[in-house]
Design a protein around this motif. Structure first.
Motif, PDB file in Angstrom:
ATOM      1  N   ILE A  72      33.742  28.246  53.334  1.00 50.81           N
ATOM      2  CA  ILE A  72      33.215  28.950  52.158  1.00 50.81           C
ATOM      3  C   ILE A  72      34.043  28.596  50.930  1.00 50.81           C
ATOM      4  O   ILE A  72      33.511  28.360  49.841  1.00 50.81           O
ATOM      5  CB  ILE A  72      33.217  30.471  52.404  1.00 50.81           C
ATOM      6  CG1 ILE A  72      32.295  30.810  53.574  1.00 50.81           C
ATOM      7  CG2 ILE A  72      32.780  31.221  51.155  1.00 50.81           C
ATOM      8  CD1 ILE A  72      32.250  32.283  53.892  1.00 50.81           C
ATOM      9  N   LEU A  73      35.354  28.520  51.134  1.00 51.64           N
ATOM     10  CA  LEU A  73      36.236  28.165  50.022  1.00 51.64           C
ATOM     11  C   LEU A  73      35.879  26.790  49.457  1.00 51.64           C
ATOM     12  O   LEU A  73      35.823  26.593  48.234  1.00 51.64           O
ATOM     13  CB  LEU A  73      37.680  28.177  50.531  1.00 51.64           C
ATOM     14  CG  LEU A  73      38.779  28.306  49.486  1.00 51.64           C
ATOM     15  CD1 LEU A  73      38.624  29.598  48.716  1.00 51.64           C
ATOM     16  CD2 LEU A  73      40.144  28.252  50.141  1.00 51.64           C
ATOM     17  N   LEU A  74      35.597  25.836  50.342  1.00 52.84           N
ATOM     18  CA  LEU A  74      35.204  24.496  49.899  1.00 52.84           C
ATOM     19  C   LEU A  74      33.918  24.556  49.076  1.00 52.84           C
ATOM     20  O   LEU A  74      33.811  23.934  48.013  1.00 52.84           O
ATOM     21  CB  LEU A  74      34.961  23.593  51.111  1.00 52.84           C
ATOM     22  CG  LEU A  74      36.108  22.755  51.650  1.00 52.84           C
ATOM     23  CD1 LEU A  74      35.585  21.832  52.738  1.00 52.84           C
ATOM     24  CD2 LEU A  74      36.761  21.951  50.562  1.00 52.84           C
ATOM     25  N   ARG A  75      32.936  25.325  49.576  1.00 51.24           N
ATOM     26  CA  ARG A  75      31.664  25.443  48.856  1.00 51.24           C
ATOM     27  C   ARG A  75      31.884  26.040  47.470  1.00 51.24           C
ATOM     28  O   ARG A  75      31.318  25.573  46.477  1.00 51.24           O
ATOM     29  CB  ARG A  75      30.692  26.327  49.645  1.00 51.24           C
ATOM     30  CG  ARG A  75      30.156  25.690  50.902  1.00 51.24           C
ATOM     31  CD  ARG A  75      29.221  24.563  50.571  1.00 51.24           C
ATOM     32  NE  ARG A  75      28.481  24.112  51.735  1.00 51.24           N
ATOM     33  CZ  ARG A  75      27.837  22.951  51.774  1.00 51.24           C
ATOM     34  NH1 ARG A  75      27.850  22.141  50.739  1.00 51.24           N
ATOM     35  NH2 ARG A  75      27.169  22.599  52.848  1.00 51.24           N
ATOM     36  N   LEU A  76      32.697  27.095  47.407  1.00 48.83           N
ATOM     37  CA  LEU A  76      32.955  27.723  46.115  1.00 48.83           C
ATOM     38  C   LEU A  76      33.657  26.741  45.187  1.00 48.83           C
ATOM     39  O   LEU A  76      33.383  26.680  43.992  1.00 48.83           O
ATOM     40  CB  LEU A  76      33.827  28.977  46.290  1.00 48.83           C
ATOM     41  CG  LEU A  76      33.234  30.121  47.104  1.00 48.83           C
ATOM     42  CD1 LEU A  76      34.199  31.293  47.132  1.00 48.83           C
ATOM     43  CD2 LEU A  76      31.899  30.574  46.528  1.00 48.83           C
ATOM     44  N   TRP A  77      34.574  25.973  45.763  1.00 49.65           N
ATOM     45  CA  TRP A  77      35.341  25.015  44.962  1.00 49.65           C
ATOM     46  C   TRP A  77      34.411  24.034  44.262  1.00 49.65           C
ATOM     47  O   TRP A  77      34.604  23.686  43.107  1.00 49.65           O
ATOM     48  CB  TRP A  77      36.317  24.281  45.886  1.00 49.65           C
ATOM     49  CG  TRP A  77      37.203  23.285  45.211  1.00 49.65           C
ATOM     50  CD1 TRP A  77      36.998  21.948  45.116  1.00 49.65           C
ATOM     51  CD2 TRP A  77      38.428  23.568  44.530  1.00 49.65           C
ATOM     52  NE1 TRP A  77      38.023  21.369  44.429  1.00 49.65           N
ATOM     53  CE2 TRP A  77      38.920  22.333  44.056  1.00 49.65           C
ATOM     54  CE3 TRP A  77      39.160  24.721  44.276  1.00 49.65           C
ATOM     55  CZ2 TRP A  77      40.111  22.231  43.341  1.00 49.65           C
ATOM     56  CZ3 TRP A  77      40.340  24.619  43.580  1.00 49.65           C
ATOM     57  CH2 TRP A  77      40.804  23.388  43.109  1.00 49.65           C
ATOM     58  N   PHE A  78      33.371  23.598  44.956  1.00 51.28           N
ATOM     59  CA  PHE A  78      32.476  22.616  44.359  1.00 51.28           C
ATOM     60  C   PHE A  78      31.439  23.236  43.440  1.00 51.28           C
ATOM     61  O   PHE A  78      31.075  22.655  42.430  1.00 51.28           O
ATOM     62  CB  PHE A  78      31.764  21.812  45.445  1.00 51.28           C
ATOM     63  CG  PHE A  78      32.676  20.869  46.134  1.00 51.28           C
ATOM     64  CD1 PHE A  78      33.345  19.906  45.392  1.00 51.28           C
ATOM     65  CD2 PHE A  78      32.899  20.945  47.487  1.00 51.28           C
ATOM     66  CE1 PHE A  78      34.216  19.033  46.004  1.00 51.28           C
ATOM     67  CE2 PHE A  78      33.763  20.077  48.106  1.00 51.28           C
ATOM     68  CZ  PHE A  78      34.428  19.125  47.363  1.00 51.28           C
ATOM     69  N   ASP A  79      30.934  24.419  43.799  1.00 58.44           N
ATOM     70  CA  ASP A  79      29.777  24.936  43.079  1.00 58.44           C
ATOM     71  C   ASP A  79      30.112  26.025  42.073  1.00 58.44           C
ATOM     72  O   ASP A  79      29.307  26.325  41.200  1.00 58.44           O
ATOM     73  CB  ASP A  79      28.749  25.485  44.079  1.00 58.44           C
ATOM     74  CG  ASP A  79      28.053  24.342  44.803  1.00 58.44           C
ATOM     75  OD1 ASP A  79      28.228  23.195  44.359  1.00 58.44           O
ATOM     76  OD2 ASP A  79      27.359  24.584  45.792  1.00 58.44           O
ATOM     77  N   LEU A  80      31.257  26.672  42.213  1.00 56.14           N
ATOM     78  CA  LEU A  80      31.510  27.826  41.368  1.00 56.14           C
ATOM     79  C   LEU A  80      32.713  27.647  40.447  1.00 56.14           C
ATOM     80  O   LEU A  80      32.771  28.242  39.376  1.00 56.14           O
ATOM     81  CB  LEU A  80      31.724  29.058  42.267  1.00 56.14           C
ATOM     82  CG  LEU A  80      31.043  30.344  41.828  1.00 56.14           C
ATOM     83  CD1 LEU A  80      29.586  30.093  41.477  1.00 56.14           C
ATOM     84  CD2 LEU A  80      31.138  31.390  42.924  1.00 56.14           C
ATOM     85  N   VAL A  81      33.688  26.850  40.864  1.00 57.54           N
ATOM     86  CA  VAL A  81      34.896  26.725  40.050  1.00 57.54           C
ATOM     87  C   VAL A  81      34.591  25.871  38.823  1.00 57.54           C
ATOM     88  O   VAL A  81      34.161  24.726  38.954  1.00 57.54           O
ATOM     89  CB  VAL A  81      36.040  26.083  40.862  1.00 57.54           C
ATOM     90  CG1 VAL A  81      37.236  25.821  39.966  1.00 57.54           C
ATOM     91  CG2 VAL A  81      36.435  26.986  42.012  1.00 57.54           C
ATOM     92  N   PRO A  82      34.765  26.436  37.626  1.00 58.20           N
ATOM     93  CA  PRO A  82      34.486  25.660  36.426  1.00 58.20           C
ATOM     94  C   PRO A  82      35.442  24.474  36.290  1.00 58.20           C
ATOM     95  O   PRO A  82      36.560  24.513  36.810  1.00 58.20           O
ATOM     96  CB  PRO A  82      34.728  26.669  35.292  1.00 58.20           C
ATOM     97  CG  PRO A  82      34.693  28.009  35.923  1.00 58.20           C
ATOM     98  CD  PRO A  82      35.158  27.815  37.330  1.00 58.20           C
ATOM     99  N   ALA A  83      34.972  23.440  35.597  1.00 57.36           N
ATOM    100  CA  ALA A  83      35.772  22.236  35.455  1.00 57.36           C
ATOM    101  C   ALA A  83      37.060  22.512  34.696  1.00 57.36           C
ATOM    102  O   ALA A  83      38.022  21.747  34.778  1.00 57.36           O
ATOM    103  CB  ALA A  83      34.960  21.160  34.739  1.00 57.36           C
ATOM    104  N   ALA A  84      37.070  23.636  33.955  1.00 58.54           N
ATOM    105  CA  ALA A  84      38.231  23.931  33.121  1.00 58.54           C
ATOM    106  C   ALA A  84      39.406  24.490  33.913  1.00 58.54           C
ATOM    107  O   ALA A  84      40.351  25.003  33.332  1.00 58.54           O
ATOM    108  CB  ALA A  84      37.833  24.933  32.028  1.00 58.54           C
ATOM    109  N   LEU A  85      39.344  24.405  35.247  1.00 61.54           N
ATOM    110  CA  LEU A  85      40.428  24.958  36.061  1.00 61.54           C
ATOM    111  C   LEU A  85      41.757  24.299  35.699  1.00 61.54           C
ATOM    112  O   LEU A  85      41.860  23.080  35.719  1.00 61.54           O
ATOM    113  CB  LEU A  85      40.134  24.732  37.544  1.00 61.54           C
ATOM    114  CG  LEU A  85      41.167  25.342  38.486  1.00 61.54           C
ATOM    115  CD1 LEU A  85      40.879  26.817  38.690  1.00 61.54           C
ATOM    116  CD2 LEU A  85      41.172  24.631  39.825  1.00 61.54           C
ATOM    117  N   PRO A  86      42.772  25.112  35.381  1.00 60.13           N
ATOM    118  CA  PRO A  86      44.071  24.508  35.066  1.00 60.13           C
ATOM    119  C   PRO A  86      44.613  23.763  36.280  1.00 60.13           C
ATOM    120  O   PRO A  86      44.508  24.255  37.412  1.00 60.13           O
ATOM    121  CB  PRO A  86      44.961  25.728  34.745  1.00 60.13           C
ATOM    122  CG  PRO A  86      44.033  26.869  34.528  1.00 60.13           C
ATOM    123  CD  PRO A  86      42.785  26.570  35.276  1.00 60.13           C
TER     124      PRO A  86
END
Lengths: 90, 482, 222
Positions: free
Chosen positions: B250-264
């Motif tokens: 689930i973490l992987l899925r969130l990483w690709f689909d939900l985490v904005p590109a602006a992640l520091p």
């Protein structure tokens, strides 16, 4: 708008209260209650998110909370039984 | 056809759980059929995927945003195959392990419910549906730990239960924040609408903490060694091989689909640093362990650290894809190798009646097949060729080298050496002189249990010899990085 | 040193809790409420859902898969509790008293009627399987406390699992009718939902009552 924020605030307070109890308390029953208080906080936030300006309330969060309550009841029953099983073992 | 294959993966184990519950005395054949059907369903999906690419299924026919959707791409099917491939030998093993024991009649429906939860989790693409599958997965896992009935197992189960529930509630709180902002639960829709606002950052933080607790990333691993070490052997194999991967998926899925590109960038470096901590700390604890199963459990803590190394490497431009391939391959290879290790360790424990490493040498010499399985699995865990672990680590290493992340290269090499340290500790049992001590009485171990561990270990090895089909499957519909 | 940590821990945890709470609250309050697109989608699809209570429509139709897994969670909990083998003392029947038996005579049928009403009304008003099951479970416990009911193992197992079984079989039968998993034909959706909810009510009542008893019923003698 203000009322919804108040609900949300109470939900957040419940969540962190339950979490603190879980960390600080040592007796099983208190910790299980802590988990339930945390859960209630989350449910309260979910219900708040159903609030819409002047229109009908969103039924999806209600359904999520109902499902969540059933899961919480199940987890609580299991946690209580597990606590009892540990007592009997000692 | 997609509908039938994917439904099979969820409905077969669920129906089996009901049947096994209804007829507690006429058991286990049903479970074996169900696991086989999961495997067939996953293979069927692989064929569909190969022919016509990624698939979506709208359960109830509603589609997003109203209904729940299943998303079937290379990652989904690889995970389903992992569940089926690990589940099969574990089921064979459990047939004998739980055959006579009283715990058996509870094991079977619980294991089937766990498998249902896992398959539903891998198929789902919906934030709240994931919460329900996580709870089904977590509760069945805790219940399985208690089956040994020993005090240590009950204590470990309680800690596992409380930690798991806290993790779920953190995750659900994050879901509530997201829903409040966007009124959507479907990941495919959310992908299009989320923006880097405070609510999204806090929500992702809460969900990530919840999922990292459940996937036992150092220093949130504290619940894992006792739970995995004190559970009955087939349960340990299921927990280490499959259950922790559910949350990470689930973490992987969130990483690709939900985490904005602006992640520091600092965030992914911190996650990587935690992974490095896990590799070092877990390996050292494994080297110091006095019990065989605790050694294997701490090895899991260490190996899960490699999964976290993916995060800093995923930002490495064109090398990001190598990192993604590596991490998914790592999940599969680790599932097979660690499952085999726990099964082999269980054989030793059953034969000797204990698993204290100091006095296990005669037992190890009496069970050559199990020790051979442990050795092969060890090759994959150490990441030596030709094994699945090698391919996985090679991909991660080349991503690290290619992007100049030398610190991660050092960590991975150190991790490999440390893992050799604890694995050779076990293998040396086979060669140490047992001296003039009288041979201890050994309980008989079923041939099927020994061969089940060897079968799973061989699959870990095969993953290294024949990697291309899996890599091809995995690449279908995989998010492109960089 | 450990003493110092012990004394400081509540302060540290309290501070952490306040900080976490402030962060979550800030994130929540500063969020613009969502535009209510989901509400509109639910109301739009409601006529095809087979029920007129939107919450029931979400639970049993739009997001029915969640509920299917939720029923599985309930059954799982009971198996987990049974597996713990608590060996609780048998719940002794209360001594026969005229008050209790007239309470039972009066409330027993009433509870069944209330449960039936709650189940039926769930289609259009607040109510439904869980509420009905909870009421029915109360009735079962009253009977048990009165020593009037000690159902056999086979009956208990069927009652516990019939909800999940019916739900699952309906879900996988639907592709034959409509081509979609858990997709009811709009014309008969209400009937399918009522069928699932009735079976679920029985199982929820059985599971809640069995959780209270917390003792696995023994099978027929070997």
């Amino acid at each position: 708008m203000m009322v919804a924020d108040l609900y949300a605030l109470v939900g957040v307070v419940l969540f962190v209260m339950g979490l603190s109890a879980l960390i600080l308390r040592s007796r099983d029953l208190q910790r299980i209650l802590g988990l339930n208080i945390m859960g209630t906080g989350v449910f309260m936030l979910l219900v708040t998110s159903a609030h819409g300006d002047g229109q009908a309330a969103d039924p999806v969060p209600h359904a999520m909370v109902l499902t969540g309550i059933v899961v919480a009841v199940s987890a609580t029953a299991f946690a209580l039984a597990l606590s009892l099983a540990r007592e009997r073992h000692k | 056809m997609t509908l039938w294959w994917s439904t099979l993966c969820v409905a077969a184990p669920l129906l089996a759980s009901v049947l096994l519950f209804l007829r507690p005395k006429r058991t286990a054949g049903i479970a074996l059929v169900a696991v086989t059907l999961v495997l067939i369903g996953a293979l069927g999906l692989a064929v569909v995927l190969h022919d016509s690419g990624p698939q979506f299924i709208a359960i109830g026919g509603w589609g997003a945003p109203l209904g729940i959707g299943w998303r079937i791409d290379g990652l989904t099917v690889t995970m389903l195959l992992m569940a089926g491939i690990v589940g099969w030998p574990v089921t064979i093993y459990a047939l004998d392990y739980f055959g006579g024991a009283a715990g058996g009649r509870h094991f079977w429906p619980l294991w089937m419910l766990l498998l249902t939860a896992l398959c539903a989790l891998f198929l789902s693409n919906d934030l709240f549906n994931w919460y329900v599958t996580l709870e089904l997965l977590g509760l069945s896992a805790v219940a399985l730990v208690t089956l040994s009935g020993k005090q240590a197992a009950l204590d470990a189960a309680q800690r596992y239960l409380y930690t798991g529930l806290v993790g779920s509630l953190f995750y659900l709180l994050g879901v509530a924040l997201i829903y409040n902002a966007y009124g959507v639960l479907d990941l495919a829709v959310l992908r299009e609408v989320t923006e880097p606002t405070l609510a999204v950052w806090v929500a992702l933080g809460l969900m990530a903490v919840g999922l990292l607790v459940k996937s036992a990333l150092f220093p949130l691993h504290f619940w894992l060694p006792a739970a995995h070490g004190s559970a009955p052997a087939p349960v340990s194999a299921i927990l280490s091989a499959l259950v922790v991967k559910g949350a990470f998926y689930i973490l992987l899925r969130l990483w690709f689909d939900l985490v904005p590109a602006a992640l520091p960038g600092a965030v992914s470096v911190i996650l990587g640093a935690l992974g490095a901590g896990a590799i070092i700390w877990g390996s050292l604890q494994a080297i110091r362990a006095t019990r065989l199963k605790m050694l294997v459990a701490y090895s899991t803590v260490a190996q899960l650290g490699y999964l976290a190394l993916f995060f800093p490497l995923s930002g490495a431009g064109e090398w990001g894809n190598a990192a993604l391939t590596g991490v998914v391959y790592f999940m599969v290879a680790h599932a097979c190798a660690k499952g085999a290790m726990f099964l082999a360790a269980g054989n030793l424990q059953r034969a000797a009646g204990h698993d204290n490493l100091v006095s296990l040498a005669p037992t190890a010499q009496a069970l050559p097949v199990s020790m051979f399985a442990f050795a092969i699995a060890g090759v994959s865990i150490m990441g030596l060729p030709p094994s699945g672990g090698f391919i996985a680590k090679w991909s991660l290493l080349s991503a690290a080298i290619g992007s100049g992340g030398w610190i991660w290269v050092v960590v991975m090499i150190a991790g490999g050496l440390l893992s050799a340290g604890y694995i050779f500790r076990v293998l040396s049992l086979s060669f140490s002189e047992s001296g003039a001590e009288p041979k201890p009485e050994l309980a008989p171990v079923a041939k099927s249990s020994e061969w089940a561990s060897l079968l799973l270990a061989s699959i870990a090895l095969l993953l290294g010899l024949n990697a291309l089909p899996v890599l091809d499957l995995l690449s279908i519909g995989l998010p492109r990085i960089g | 040193m450990p003493k110092l940590i012990k004394r400081c821990l509540p302060v540290l945890v309290g501070a952490g809790a306040v900080a976490l709470g402030a962060l979550i609250a800030a994130a929540w309050v500063r969020t613009q409420e969502n535009g209510g697109a989901m509400t509109r989608a639910v109301l739009e699809a409601l006529p095809d859902s087979g029920v007129s209570n939107p919450v029931t429509a979400v639970l049993l139709n739009f997001r029915g898969f969640d509920t299917l897994l939720e029923v599985a969670v309930l059954m799982l909990t009971l198996i987990a509790v049974w597996a713990l083998d608590l060996r609780l003392p048998r719940t002794e029947a209360l001594p026969p008293s005229p008050v209790f038996s007239s309470l039972l005579r009066f409330s027993g049928p009433l509870l069944v009627v209330i449960a039936g009403y709650l189940l039926w009304v769930g289609a259009s008003e607040p109510g439904g399987a869980f509420q009905a099951g909870a009421v029915l479970a109360g009735g079962c416990l009253l009977l048990r406390l009165a020593g009037r009911w000690n159902p056999g193992a086979r009956f208990v197992r069927w009652a516990v699992s019939v909800g999940l079984l019916v739900f699952l079989l309906t879900a996988i039968a639907m592709p034959g009718l409509t081509g979609g998993l858990l997709q009811y034909p709009p014309a008969s959706a209400g009937m399918w939902i009522l069928l699932i909810e009735t079976a679920a009510t029985v199982s929820i009542a059985a599971i809640l009552a069995a959780l209270f008893v917390a003792r696995e019923p023994e099978g027929p003698r070997r």
